[in-house]
Design a protein around this motif. Structure first.
Motif, PDB file in Angstrom:
ATOM      1  N   LEU A 152       0.815  -1.214   0.000  1.00 26.60           N
ATOM      2  CA  LEU A 152       0.000   0.000   0.000  1.00 26.60           C
ATOM      3  C   LEU A 152       0.847   1.262   0.000  1.00 26.60           C
ATOM      4  CD1 LEU A 152      -3.041  -0.739   2.353  1.00 26.60           C
ATOM      5  CD2 LEU A 152      -2.900  -0.844  -0.130  1.00 26.60           C
ATOM      6  N   LYS A 153       2.035   1.177   0.566  1.00 30.69           N
ATOM      7  CA  LYS A 153       2.931   2.343   0.574  1.00 30.69           C
ATOM      8  C   LYS A 153       3.436   2.662  -0.829  1.00 30.69           C
ATOM      9  CE  LYS A 153       4.469   1.490   5.328  1.00 30.69           C
ATOM     10  NZ  LYS A 153       5.607   1.113   6.209  1.00 30.69           N
ATOM     11  N   ILE A 154       3.390   1.680  -1.713  1.00 32.69           N
ATOM     12  CA  ILE A 154       3.770   1.899  -3.107  1.00 32.69           C
ATOM     13  C   ILE A 154       2.548   2.206  -3.961  1.00 32.69           C
ATOM     14  CG2 ILE A 154       4.809   0.841  -5.160  1.00 32.69           C
ATOM     15  CD1 ILE A 154       6.787   1.480  -2.910  1.00 32.69           C
ATOM     16  N   LEU A 155       1.504   1.407  -3.811  1.00 32.26           N
ATOM     17  CA  LEU A 155       0.328   1.524  -4.670  1.00 32.26           C
ATOM     18  C   LEU A 155      -0.402   2.844  -4.484  1.00 32.26           C
ATOM     19  CD1 LEU A 155      -1.114  -2.092  -4.256  1.00 32.26           C
ATOM     20  CD2 LEU A 155       0.172  -1.177  -6.209  1.00 32.26           C
ATOM     21  N   ASP A 156      -0.406   3.369  -3.269  1.00 36.48           N
ATOM     22  CA  ASP A 156      -1.148   4.598  -2.988  1.00 36.48           C
ATOM     23  C   ASP A 156      -0.224   5.750  -2.617  1.00 36.48           C
ATOM     24  OD1 ASP A 156      -4.000   3.610  -3.209  1.00 36.48           O
ATOM     25  OD2 ASP A 156      -3.193   2.191  -1.750  1.00 36.48           O
ATOM     26  N   ALA A 157       1.003   5.682  -3.097  1.00 35.55           N
ATOM     27  CA  ALA A 157       1.975   6.747  -2.846  1.00 35.55           C
ATOM     28  C   ALA A 157       1.502   8.046  -3.476  1.00 35.55           C
ATOM     29  CB  ALA A 157       3.338   6.352  -3.387  1.00 35.55           C
ATOM     30  N   ALA A 158       1.820   9.153  -2.822  1.00 36.99           N
ATOM     31  CA  ALA A 158       1.407  10.458  -3.336  1.00 36.99           C
ATOM     32  C   ALA A 158       2.061  10.770  -4.675  1.00 36.99           C
ATOM     33  CB  ALA A 158       1.754  11.539  -2.314  1.00 36.99           C
ATOM     34  N   ASP A 159       3.301  10.353  -4.839  1.00 37.89           N
ATOM     35  CA  ASP A 159       4.012  10.535  -6.100  1.00 37.89           C
ATOM     36  C   ASP A 159       3.931   9.227  -6.880  1.00 37.89           C
ATOM     37  OD1 ASP A 159       5.710  10.989  -8.196  1.00 37.89           O
ATOM     38  OD2 ASP A 159       7.399  11.704  -7.004  1.00 37.89           O
ATOM     39  N   VAL A 160       2.993   9.156  -7.810  1.00 37.26           N
ATOM     40  CA  VAL A 160       2.758   7.892  -8.516  1.00 37.26           C
ATOM     41  C   VAL A 160       3.896   7.543  -9.469  1.00 37.26           C
ATOM     42  CG1 VAL A 160       0.259   8.050  -8.341  1.00 37.26           C
ATOM     43  CG2 VAL A 160       1.414   9.045 -10.320  1.00 37.26           C
ATOM     44  N   ASP A 161       4.673   8.528  -9.881  1.00 39.91           N
ATOM     45  CA  ASP A 161       5.765   8.264 -10.806  1.00 39.91           C
ATOM     46  C   ASP A 161       7.046   7.835 -10.093  1.00 39.91           C
ATOM     47  OD1 ASP A 161       4.405   8.922 -13.262  1.00 39.91           O
ATOM     48  OD2 ASP A 161       4.456  11.005 -12.587  1.00 39.91           O
ATOM     49  N   ASN A 162       7.123   8.092  -8.809  1.00 45.00           N
ATOM     50  CA  ASN A 162       8.297   7.696  -8.027  1.00 45.00           C
ATOM     51  C   ASN A 162       7.836   7.218  -6.660  1.00 45.00           C
ATOM     52  OD1 ASN A 162      10.962   7.272  -7.384  1.00 45.00           O
ATOM     53  ND2 ASN A 162      11.432   9.424  -6.982  1.00 45.00           N
ATOM     54  N   PRO A 163       7.049   6.126  -6.645  1.00 45.84           N
ATOM     55  CA  PRO A 163       6.382   5.719  -5.403  1.00 45.84           C
ATOM     56  C   PRO A 163       7.321   5.295  -4.290  1.00 45.84           C
ATOM     57  CG  PRO A 163       6.139   4.031  -7.081  1.00 45.84           C
ATOM     58  CD  PRO A 163       6.739   5.218  -7.762  1.00 45.84           C
ATOM     59  N   GLU A 164       8.455   4.709  -4.636  1.00 40.95           N
ATOM     60  CA  GLU A 164       9.386   4.258  -3.593  1.00 40.95           C
ATOM     61  C   GLU A 164       9.929   5.440  -2.798  1.00 40.95           C
ATOM     62  OE1 GLU A 164       9.596   3.444  -6.749  1.00 40.95           O
ATOM     63  OE2 GLU A 164       9.385   1.260  -6.890  1.00 40.95           O
ATOM     64  N   ALA A 165      10.205   6.528  -3.501  1.00 44.01           N
ATOM     65  CA  ALA A 165      10.791   7.697  -2.838  1.00 44.01           C
ATOM     66  C   ALA A 165       9.732   8.621  -2.238  1.00 44.01           C
ATOM     67  CB  ALA A 165      11.649   8.477  -3.821  1.00 44.01           C
ATOM     68  N   SER A 166       8.475   8.421  -2.596  1.00 45.67           N
ATOM     69  CA  SER A 166       7.409   9.285  -2.085  1.00 45.67           C
ATOM     70  C   SER A 166       7.281   9.134  -0.577  1.00 45.67           C
ATOM     71  CB  SER A 166       6.077   8.919  -2.750  1.00 45.67           C
ATOM     72  OG  SER A 166       5.028   9.730  -2.258  1.00 45.67           O
ATOM     73  N   PRO A 167       7.289  10.234   0.184  1.00 47.26           N
ATOM     74  CA  PRO A 167       7.228  10.128   1.642  1.00 47.26           C
ATOM     75  C   PRO A 167       5.830   9.873   2.196  1.00 47.26           C
ATOM     76  CG  PRO A 167       7.355  12.432   1.010  1.00 47.26           C
ATOM     77  CD  PRO A 167       7.472  11.636  -0.260  1.00 47.26           C
ATOM     78  N   GLY A 168       4.790  10.013   1.355  1.00 43.23           N
ATOM     79  CA  GLY A 168       3.434   9.892   1.874  1.00 43.23           C
ATOM     80  C   GLY A 168       2.523   9.053   1.005  1.00 43.23           C
ATOM     81  N   VAL A 169       1.356   8.720   1.560  1.00 50.81           N
ATOM     82  CA  VAL A 169       0.294   8.031   0.827  1.00 50.81           C
ATOM     83  C   VAL A 169      -0.950   8.903   0.841  1.00 50.81           C
ATOM     84  CG1 VAL A 169       1.172   5.724   1.354  1.00 50.81           C
ATOM     85  CG2 VAL A 169      -0.509   6.796   2.886  1.00 50.81           C
ATOM     86  N   VAL A 170      -1.881   8.618  -0.087  1.00 49.93           N
ATOM     87  CA  VAL A 170      -3.125   9.388  -0.185  1.00 49.93           C
ATOM     88  C   VAL A 170      -4.248   8.586   0.456  1.00 49.93           C
ATOM     89  CG1 VAL A 170      -4.766  10.497  -1.732  1.00 49.93           C
ATOM     90  CG2 VAL A 170      -2.327  10.461  -2.313  1.00 49.93           C
ATOM     91  N   GLU A 171      -4.939   9.191   1.415  1.00 52.39           N
ATOM     92  CA  GLU A 171      -6.073   8.529   2.065  1.00 52.39           C
ATOM     93  C   GLU A 171      -7.300   8.578   1.155  1.00 52.39           C
ATOM     94  OE1 GLU A 171      -5.076   9.373   6.771  1.00 52.39           O
ATOM     95  OE2 GLU A 171      -6.336  10.798   5.678  1.00 52.39           O
ATOM     96  N   ILE A 172      -8.062   7.499   1.141  1.00 51.51           N
ATOM     97  CA  ILE A 172      -9.148   7.353   0.184  1.00 51.51           C
ATOM     98  C   ILE A 172     -10.325   8.292   0.441  1.00 51.51           C
ATOM     99  CG2 ILE A 172     -10.234   5.464   1.491  1.00 51.51           C
ATOM    100  CD1 ILE A 172     -10.044   5.789  -2.362  1.00 51.51           C
ATOM    101  N   TYR A 173     -10.665   8.584   1.699  1.00 51.96           N
ATOM    102  CA  TYR A 173     -11.855   9.394   1.987  1.00 51.96           C
ATOM    103  C   TYR A 173     -11.547  10.854   2.286  1.00 51.96           C
ATOM    104  CZ  TYR A 173     -14.211   4.863   2.409  1.00 51.96           C
ATOM    105  OH  TYR A 173     -14.700   3.603   2.168  1.00 51.96           O
ATOM    106  N   THR A 174     -10.304  11.155   2.614  1.00 49.50           N
ATOM    107  CA  THR A 174      -9.939  12.550   2.883  1.00 49.50           C
ATOM    108  C   THR A 174      -9.177  13.167   1.718  1.00 49.50           C
ATOM    109  OG1 THR A 174      -7.783  12.063   3.890  1.00 49.50           O
ATOM    110  CG2 THR A 174      -9.728  11.989   5.338  1.00 49.50           C
ATOM    111  N   LEU A 175      -8.532  12.329   0.914  1.00 53.59           N
ATOM    112  CA  LEU A 175      -7.641  12.728  -0.177  1.00 53.59           C
ATOM    113  C   LEU A 175      -6.434  13.507   0.338  1.00 53.59           C
ATOM    114  CD1 LEU A 175     -10.183  13.737  -2.979  1.00 53.59           C
ATOM    115  CD2 LEU A 175      -9.159  11.505  -2.493  1.00 53.59           C
ATOM    116  N   LYS A 176      -6.186  13.395   1.632  1.00 54.93           N
ATOM    117  CA  LYS A 176      -5.010  14.038   2.213  1.00 54.93           C
ATOM    118  C   LYS A 176      -3.789  13.137   2.045  1.00 54.93           C
ATOM    119  CE  LYS A 176      -7.663  16.417   5.836  1.00 54.93           C
ATOM    120  NZ  LYS A 176      -7.896  16.490   7.313  1.00 54.93           N
TER     121      LYS A 176
END
Length: 346
Positions: A128-152
């Motif tokens: 999930l840390k990869i699949l829902d990473a905020a940076d979809v083009d560089n998911p491994e390096a992305s520091p965050g994930v996007v929450e499904i109901y808040t979009l935060k």
């Protein structure tokens, strides 16, 4: 028929082309000095020399043209890329489904996507840390994930923490990281998910804010009914502004409504005829029922599927689940039209 060489596939010249077509090849020889009766051999020698040169040039030109055709054909050939998993070749993956519809299409899809790799709980965390990473083009390096109901965007490091994104216990055993699954089950556990295979299916899991997830509970999906005495907008004070909820229904943010609809359609097909752990068959309905394991609202999900088509992010997520994790796909992301072909036929 396959050709061994370019020459074998090319039209062959006649054994002896007519010289009438090539006037220069039988042009009278032009001697250096005036011809005389005493030098016929020299005149003939000169003529054969010129004739030989033109024949040589003609053959060189002919072979050059053949080589050009061969090279052109070689550049037009595009060999099929190699795939590690069958689901990576999308065209071939769905080839058997052409002209299918209704329950026949649903059964064929079930046979296609139901067999898949089941992940451990730790693997689900990492995925999930990869699949829902905020940076979809560089998911491994992305520091965050996007929450499904808040979009935060929330830090990956807050996974499982009270101030972070949600953890859902899958059984009644002791609540420990080794016995938990992260995120929100879009198809709730109470609607028929009983074993690790269905509970850990990545197509049905998303990161979710703990408080917002508790607010949703096991409500089925849909906008507030017109007769609702109380409709909350947003559905929770921490949820996205365009969410809504009443006592039975829950509507997520508009930009992920299609995503959620297609995830539920996947679950109804993948687990609609057989669950590996012997659980009940899952179904979609406009009369949702925990007892019947029917989730909904079907008509609403079909509408969301049309109005919110798959985004680039959703397609990348589907590709990565196929390639790196479960080795299967959500067919409704690749072919949203399958939804109408299955459920509007009923």
């Amino acid at each position: 028929m396959l050709c061994a060489t370019a020459l074998s596939c090319s039209p062959r010249p006649s054994a002896r082309p007519s010289l009438a077509k090539f006037p220069l090849l039988h042009h009278p020889a032009l001697p250096i000095s005036s011809p005389s009766s005493s030098s016929p051999r020299r005149s003939n020698s000169w003529g054969w020399t010129w004739t030989g040169r033109w024949v040589s040039r003609f053959l060189s030109l002919y072979l050059s043209l053949l080589t050009s055709v061969s090279v052109s054909q070689a550049h037009e050939y595009r060999p099929s890329p190699s795939f590690t998993h069958a689901c990576e070749d999308i065209d071939t993956y769905y080839a058997q489904l052409r002209n299918s519809k209704g329950q026949a299409l649903q059964k064929k899809l079930h046979s296609l996507i139901s067999p898949h790799r089941s992940l451990s709980y730790k693997q689900v965390w990492d995925a999930l840390k990869i699949l829902d990473a905020a940076d979809v083009d560089n998911p491994e390096a992305s520091p965050g994930v996007v929450e499904i109901y808040t979009l935060k965007i929330v830090p990956k490091a807050l996974a499982g923490k009270p101030e972070g994104w949600n953890i859902v216990a899958i059984d009644s055993e002791v609540f420990t990281p080794a016995k938990t699954l992260p995120g929100e089950h879009l198809w709730p556990r109470s609607y028929g998910l009983i074993d690790r295979v269905s509970l850990s299916d990545l197509h049905n899991l998303r990161p979710s804010d703990i408080n917002v997830n508790s607010s949703r509970g096991n409500k089925y999906y849909g906008e507030c009914a017109f007769t609702s005495a109380k409709c909350l907008r947003p559905a929770n004070k921490e949820a996205a502004i365009d969410t809504e909820s009443d006592s039975k229904r829950w509507a997520p943010p508009r930009q992920v409504r299609g995503d959620i609809a297609r995830a539920l359609m996947y679950m109804a097909v993948s687990y609609g005829f057989h669950q590996p752990g012997g659980g009940p068959d899952l179904h979609l309905s406009d009369s949702p029922s925990i007892e019947k394991k029917e989730m909904g609202l079907l008509s609403t999900l079909l509408r969301w599927n049309k109005f919110d088509p798959p985004s680039r992010e959703e397609k990348l997520r589907n590709d990565r689940i196929c390639k790196f994790y479960q080795y299967n796909r959500n067919p409704f992301v690749d072919h949203p039209e399958y939804a109408d072909l299955i459920w509007e036929q009923k």
